[in-house]
Design a protein around this motif. Structure first.
Motif, PDB file in Angstrom:
ATOM      1  N   CYS A   1       0.835  -1.206   0.000  1.00  0.00           N
ATOM      2  CA  CYS A   1       0.000   0.000   0.000  1.00  0.00           C
ATOM      3  C   CYS A   1       0.866   1.250   0.000  1.00  0.00           C
ATOM      4  O   CYS A   1       0.645   2.190  -0.772  1.00  0.00           O
ATOM      5  CB  CYS A   1      -0.937   0.015   1.205  1.00  0.00           C
ATOM      6  N   ALA A   2       1.877   1.268   0.875  1.00  0.00           N
ATOM      7  CA  ALA A   2       2.773   2.429   0.949  1.00  0.00           C
ATOM      8  C   ALA A   2       3.515   2.604  -0.372  1.00  0.00           C
ATOM      9  O   ALA A   2       3.684   3.726  -0.859  1.00  0.00           O
ATOM     10  CB  ALA A   2       3.749   2.268   2.108  1.00  0.00           C
TER      11      ALA A   2
ATOM     12  N   TRP B   1       2.429   6.817  -6.761  1.00  0.00           N
ATOM     13  CA  TRP B   1       1.469   7.761  -7.325  1.00  0.00           C
ATOM     14  C   TRP B   1       1.841   9.195  -6.937  1.00  0.00           C
ATOM     15  O   TRP B   1       1.833  10.097  -7.770  1.00  0.00           O
ATOM     16  CB  TRP B   1       0.054   7.448  -6.833  1.00  0.00           C
ATOM     17  N   CYS B   2       2.177   9.384  -5.673  1.00  0.00           N
ATOM     18  CA  CYS B   2       2.500  10.722  -5.182  1.00  0.00           C
ATOM     19  C   CYS B   2       3.772  11.263  -5.835  1.00  0.00           C
ATOM     20  O   CYS B   2       3.859  12.447  -6.157  1.00  0.00           O
ATOM     21  CB  CYS B   2       2.642  10.687  -3.661  1.00  0.00           C
ATOM     22  N   ARG B   3       4.758  10.414  -6.058  1.00  0.00           N
ATOM     23  CA  ARG B   3       5.983  10.867  -6.738  1.00  0.00           C
ATOM     24  C   ARG B   3       5.673  11.356  -8.143  1.00  0.00           C
ATOM     25  O   ARG B   3       6.242  12.342  -8.609  1.00  0.00           O
ATOM     26  CB  ARG B   3       7.011   9.735  -6.782  1.00  0.00           C
TER      27      ARG B   3
ATOM     28  N   ARG C   1       5.095  16.213 -11.554  1.00  0.00           N
ATOM     29  CA  ARG C   1       4.276  17.034 -12.459  1.00  0.00           C
ATOM     30  C   ARG C   1       4.036  18.438 -11.892  1.00  0.00           C
ATOM     31  O   ARG C   1       4.062  19.423 -12.624  1.00  0.00           O
ATOM     32  CB  ARG C   1       2.939  16.321 -12.681  1.00  0.00           C
ATOM     33  N   LEU C   2       3.835  18.546 -10.584  1.00  0.00           N
ATOM     34  CA  LEU C   2       3.384  19.806  -9.997  1.00  0.00           C
ATOM     35  C   LEU C   2       4.482  20.656  -9.342  1.00  0.00           C
ATOM     36  O   LEU C   2       4.396  21.886  -9.362  1.00  0.00           O
ATOM     37  CB  LEU C   2       2.304  19.530  -8.945  1.00  0.00           C
ATOM     38  N   LEU C   3       5.487  20.023  -8.743  1.00  0.00           N
ATOM     39  CA  LEU C   3       6.466  20.806  -7.991  1.00  0.00           C
ATOM     40  C   LEU C   3       7.417  21.638  -8.865  1.00  0.00           C
ATOM     41  O   LEU C   3       7.654  22.807  -8.548  1.00  0.00           O
ATOM     42  CB  LEU C   3       7.263  19.903  -7.041  1.00  0.00           C
ATOM     43  N   PRO C   4       7.998  21.092  -9.954  1.00  0.00           N
ATOM     44  CA  PRO C   4       8.928  21.927 -10.728  1.00  0.00           C
ATOM     45  C   PRO C   4       8.324  23.232 -11.243  1.00  0.00           C
ATOM     46  O   PRO C   4       8.939  24.303 -11.078  1.00  0.00           O
ATOM     47  CB  PRO C   4       9.373  20.999 -11.868  1.00  0.00           C
ATOM     48  N   PRO C   5       7.115  23.241 -11.827  1.00  0.00           N
ATOM     49  CA  PRO C   5       6.591  24.537 -12.275  1.00  0.00           C
ATOM     50  C   PRO C   5       6.310  25.484 -11.109  1.00  0.00           C
ATOM     51  O   PRO C   5       6.425  26.704 -11.258  1.00  0.00           O
ATOM     52  CB  PRO C   5       5.304  24.189 -13.027  1.00  0.00           C
TER      53      PRO C   5
ATOM     54  N   TRP D   1       9.655  14.259  -2.848  1.00  0.00           N
ATOM     55  CA  TRP D   1       8.282  14.121  -3.339  1.00  0.00           C
ATOM     56  C   TRP D   1       7.262  14.357  -2.232  1.00  0.00           C
ATOM     57  O   TRP D   1       6.140  14.790  -2.494  1.00  0.00           O
ATOM     58  CB  TRP D   1       8.052  12.760  -3.995  1.00  0.00           C
ATOM     59  N   ARG D   2       7.652  14.122  -0.983  1.00  0.00           N
ATOM     60  CA  ARG D   2       6.745  14.320   0.142  1.00  0.00           C
ATOM     61  C   ARG D   2       6.363  15.786   0.328  1.00  0.00           C
ATOM     62  O   ARG D   2       5.384  16.087   1.011  1.00  0.00           O
ATOM     63  CB  ARG D   2       7.377  13.759   1.417  1.00  0.00           C
TER      64      ARG D   2
END
Length: 199
Positions: free
Chosen positions: A67-68, A74-76, A81-85, A132-133
């Motif tokens: 599960c982890a 998925w979170c990575r 996708r979201l953090l660099p921009p 990623w966290r």
């Protein structure tokens, strides 16, 4: 720290993407959901389905390591996708050259920074590495983390000059640094690094 079980449901905030996602374990539902992560084999098979506002684990939901792993994978992807921009947008807003940004699985820190050994140039402004966290952080903490690393593009230390630069961009920096430490201790069970207490 959240209790280590994906049942029956828990809500996971993703502030950067603008909301919360319901994490649930249960029966597979094909309508409106796509299988985005598959791990294991046979009776140890786990599928993570992504719906509009739901992540649903199906299969070996009693296997917390699987599960982890599925949730982390998925979170990575979302973080990449979201953090660099987001970092580049903050860089431009504060007068920094947009750095290279990568997302990593760092075991003990939210982020780090590297830059060329020569002076920072337009061709090589530096490289910020975010855990990623960080995608799980509340926006004020995430923005402060990004500013913290951006300031390292100019000063690769924690000197008084560095702290003065950070205070200019993030006036409540000391409180926010404590908030980052607290957020690390309060990571959900599935986001804990493997060698952390409670993992």
């Amino acid at each position: 720290m959240s209790s280590p079980a994906p049942t029956p449901e828990e809500t996971v905030p993703f502030p950067l993407s603008g909301g919360e996602t319901l994490l649930a374990a249960g029966r597979r539902q094909s309508r409106g959901a796509a299988a985005v992560v598959r791990l294991g084999a046979g009776s140890r098979r786990l599928v993570l389905l992504e719906g509009r506002e739901t992540l649903r684990l199906f299969g070996a939901v009693g296997d917390l390591a699987l599960c982890a792993g599925a949730l982390g994978r998925w979170c990575r992807g979302e973080a990449a996708r979201l953090l660099p921009p987001h970092v580049r947008e903050l860089a431009l807003a504060h007068g920094f050259l947009p750095p290279r940004v990568s997302v990593r699985d760092q075991r003990s820190r939210w982020g780090s920074c590297s830059r060329p050994s020569a002076a920072v140039t337009a061709a090589q402004p530096g490289h910020i590495h975010l855990n990623w966290r960080a995608l799980l952080l509340e926006r004020p903490l995430l923005d402060h983390l990004c500013r913290h690393e951006l300031c390292h593009l100019r000063r690769m230390d924690h000197s008084a000059a560095y702290r003065a630069e950070l205070a200019r961009l993030s006036p409540d920096w000391a409180m926010l640094e404590r908030g980052l430490s607290r957020a690390w201790r309060e990571l959900p069970w599935w986001a804990l690094p493997p060698d952390s207490p409670g993992a």
